[in-house]
Design an enzyme around this catalytic site. Structure first.
Site: not given
Ligand code: NAD
Length: 255
Positions: A155, A162
């Site tokens: 990570y 984060k």
């Molecule tokens: P995802 O890939 O569906 O979403 C990530 C989003 O970030 C995408 O829509 C992407 O277009 C957007 N993004 C990246 N760079 C960008 C930019 N410059 N401008 C605008 N948008 C941008 O994946 P996700 O898992 O739904 O992630 C969403 C959030 O949840 C993130 O912050 C991720 O760290 C967090 N998260 C995810 C998990 C997991 O296991 N999936 C767990 C905890 C937290």
């Protein structure tokens, strides 16, 4: 049943139907919220426009959060068209692939900068743009992960980002509290999304959560969406600056 009819939300981070932002948008939609969905770039436009047909009255806007001019243009348009905003969902995270693959010690200055710019600074920039539109108060919600406080293999720089994001939530909550704007983070357990697939060893993370969490399973996007709906609603009117874990209890376990 939470009823948020008459409220308007802007949701950042919808890439596809697996996105956590999409699950949050669906829950807000079911509660009657008018949705403004943003997508990152031209490449994601068609899919976003297609998906939002499922959400009554939703609109799609393009915004790359690393670009101040795009943020300004977006919020100027929103002010002209809608005047007021109630909810902002920041579900965005990014780190260059090398930084999630190589040893943490080898993190480059540029990869560190990009991860923090897109995953952390964007929350400050979007909150600053949204706050003047939240004239009746508001709720800002971001997404974080347990790797902020404990070392999770691979990570790497996202864990550091984060940690900064969670501190940012507290500082923003203190600044915006007098305007009745609440700022909170949801710490989700691992979910197989586009962003998560960039992290080496996601399979192991999922397996470990399933085996060790009190609920003995992985969390679903819809459960994160439900918590976001709660935090967006007046039921959470006394909660700000917090990190709420939605991880089937994994974080409470010693081992
Ligand atoms: P995802 O890939 O569906 O979403 C990530 C989003 O970030 C995408 O829509 C992407 O277009 C957007 N993004 C990246 N760079 C960008 C930019 N410059 N401008 C605008 N948008 C941008 O994946 P996700 O898992 O739904 O992630 C969403 C959030 O949840 C993130 O912050 C991720 O760290 C967090 N998260 C995810 C998990 C997991 O296991 N999936 C767990 C905890 C937290």
């Amino acid at each position: 049943m939470i009823d948020l009819k008459g409220r308007t939300a802007i949701v950042f981070g919808v890439a596809n139907k697996r996105s956590i932002a999409w699950a949050i948008a669906q829950k807000l939609n079911e509660a009657g919220v008018r949705l403004l969905i943003t997508y990152q770039n031209e490449r994601l436009k068609l899919e976003a426009e297609d998906m939002i047909k499922e959400l009554a009255g939703a609109e799609a806007y393009q915004c790359d959060v690393s670009n101040d001019a795009e943020i300004d243009t977006l919020f100027t348009r929103l002010k002209e068209k809608h005047g007021k905003l109630d909810i902002l969902v920041h579900s965005i995270g990014f780190a260059p692939p090398d930084a999630l693959k190589n040893p943490f010690l080898d993190t480059s200055r540029e990869d560190f900068r990009i991860a923090h710019d897109i995953s952390v600074y964007s929350l400050i920039a979007l909150s600053r743009a949204a706050a003047p539109l939240m004239t009746d108060g508001g709720s800002i919600i971001t997404l974080t992960y347990y790797g902020s406080t404990k070392v999770v293999p691979n990570y790497n720089v996202m864990g550091v980002a984060k940690a900064a994001l969670e501190a940012t939530v507290r500082y923003l909550a203190a600044d915006l509290g007098p305007k009745k704007i609440r700022v909170n983070a949801i710490s989700a357990g691992p979910i197989k999304t586009l962003a998560a697939r960039a992290i080496g060893g996601l399979g192991l993370m999922l397996k470990s959560h399933e085996e060790r969490s009190p609920l003995q399973r992985n969390v679903q996007q819809a459960e994160v969406g439900g918590t976001a709906l709660f935090l967006a609603s007046d039921l959470a009117s006394g909660i700000t600056g917090e990190v709420t874990y939605v991880d089937c209890g994994y974080n409470i376990m010693g081992f």
